[in-house]
Design a protein around this motif. Structure first.
Motif, PDB file in Angstrom:
ATOM      1  N   VAL A  22       0.817  -1.215   0.000  1.00 19.20           N
ATOM      2  CA  VAL A  22       0.000   0.000   0.000  1.00 19.20           C
ATOM      3  C   VAL A  22       0.849   1.262   0.000  1.00 19.20           C
ATOM      4  N   ALA A  23       2.073   1.193   0.548  1.00 19.14           N
ATOM      5  CA  ALA A  23       2.974   2.346   0.534  1.00 19.14           C
ATOM      6  C   ALA A  23       3.713   2.472  -0.791  1.00 19.14           C
ATOM      7  N   ARG A  24       3.722   1.395  -1.549  1.00 19.93           N
ATOM      8  CA  ARG A  24       4.435   1.324  -2.820  1.00 19.93           C
ATOM      9  C   ARG A  24       5.925   1.585  -2.652  1.00 19.93           C
ATOM     10  N   ARG A  25       6.478   1.033  -1.561  1.00 20.52           N
ATOM     11  CA  ARG A  25       7.911   1.142  -1.298  1.00 20.52           C
ATOM     12  C   ARG A  25       8.310   0.088  -0.289  1.00 20.52           C
ATOM     13  N   SER A  26       9.606  -0.062  -0.108  1.00 21.88           N
ATOM     14  CA  SER A  26      10.134  -1.001   0.873  1.00 21.88           C
ATOM     15  C   SER A  26      10.442  -0.235   2.154  1.00 21.88           C
ATOM     16  N   HIS A  27      11.289  -0.794   2.972  1.00 19.80           N
ATOM     17  CA  HIS A  27      11.669  -0.142   4.220  1.00 19.80           C
ATOM     18  C   HIS A  27      12.255   1.244   3.939  1.00 19.80           C
ATOM     19  N   LEU A  28      12.170   2.134   4.938  1.00 19.99           N
ATOM     20  CA  LEU A  28      12.703   3.492   4.820  1.00 19.99           C
ATOM     21  C   LEU A  28      13.768   3.682   5.885  1.00 19.99           C
ATOM     22  N   THR A  29      14.955   4.125   5.484  1.00 20.63           N
ATOM     23  CA  THR A  29      16.046   4.379   6.419  1.00 20.63           C
ATOM     24  C   THR A  29      16.497   5.824   6.293  1.00 20.63           C
ATOM     25  N   VAL A  30      16.663   6.474   7.450  1.00 20.24           N
ATOM     26  CA  VAL A  30      17.187   7.842   7.480  1.00 20.24           C
ATOM     27  C   VAL A  30      18.350   7.884   8.467  1.00 20.24           C
ATOM     28  N   PRO A  31      19.314   8.754   8.219  1.00 20.73           N
ATOM     29  CA  PRO A  31      20.403   8.903   9.184  1.00 20.73           C
ATOM     30  C   PRO A  31      19.854   9.487  10.485  1.00 20.73           C
ATOM     31  N   ARG A  32      20.351   9.024  11.578  1.00 19.02           N
ATOM     32  CA  ARG A  32      19.863   9.512  12.869  1.00 19.02           C
ATOM     33  C   ARG A  32      20.139  11.010  13.036  1.00 19.02           C
ATOM     34  N   ARG A  33      21.218  11.496  12.457  1.00 20.34           N
ATOM     35  CA  ARG A  33      21.543  12.916  12.558  1.00 20.34           C
ATOM     36  C   ARG A  33      20.517  13.794  11.831  1.00 20.34           C
ATOM     37  N   ALA A  34      19.700  13.193  10.951  1.00 17.88           N
ATOM     38  CA  ALA A  34      18.681  13.954  10.224  1.00 17.88           C
ATOM     39  C   ALA A  34      17.427  14.211  11.064  1.00 17.88           C
ATOM     40  N   ILE A  35      17.320  13.564  12.214  1.00 16.23           N
ATOM     41  CA  ILE A  35      16.135  13.741  13.056  1.00 16.23           C
ATOM     42  C   ILE A  35      16.293  15.006  13.871  1.00 16.23           C
ATOM     43  N   GLU A  36      15.417  15.944  13.606  1.00 19.78           N
ATOM     44  CA  GLU A  36      15.458  17.243  14.273  1.00 19.78           C
ATOM     45  C   GLU A  36      14.694  17.222  15.590  1.00 19.78           C
TER      46      GLU A  36
END
Length: 120
Positions: A22-36
């Motif tokens: 339903v999301a039309r994507r796989s897992h999502l990963t972001v760098p921890r430093r990007a979390i504000e």
């Protein structure tokens, strides 16, 4: 149900097989430093708000899963995995292609504690 895998360097939203569809994507990963910032919310579906579906599926009251962009012309985008009504977590991001991640999960407080409120 989506889960967050948190390491010292990254946060990954791991999706169930049907959420990937339903999301039309796989897992999502972001760098921890990007979390504000990190916020625990009582109702993740309310926090998700409205938006123009870019690659998302919405069934009112059941699920809102995928990527949406704001309708206000701000060009902000969110990745949502919200099922029904219930607690969740909102991750505000900076310097990545998404502006925020909203996940419905009963483990929201635990995730927020692991992330320390605001990432370093």
């Amino acid at each position: 149900m989506a889960v967050l895998k948190i390491t010292d360097h990254r946060v990954t939203v791991e999706l169930d097989w049907w959420e990937k569809l339903v999301a039309r994507r796989s897992h999502l990963t972001v760098p921890r430093r990007a979390i504000e910032s990190v916020e625990v919310v009582e109702d993740a579906s309310d926090a998700a708000g409205e938006g123009r579906r870019v690659s998302a599926t919405r069934v009112r009251g059941l699920t809102y899963t995928g990527t949406v962009s704001a309708e206000d012309g701000s060009r902000s985008s969110s990745f949502l995995v919200c099922h029904g009504r219930g607690p969740g977590i909102v991750l505000q991001l900076r310097n990545v292609t998404l502006d925020r991640i909203v996940i419905s999960t009963p483990a929201a407080h635990s995730y927020a504690a692991q992330l320390g409120g605001v990432a370093a």
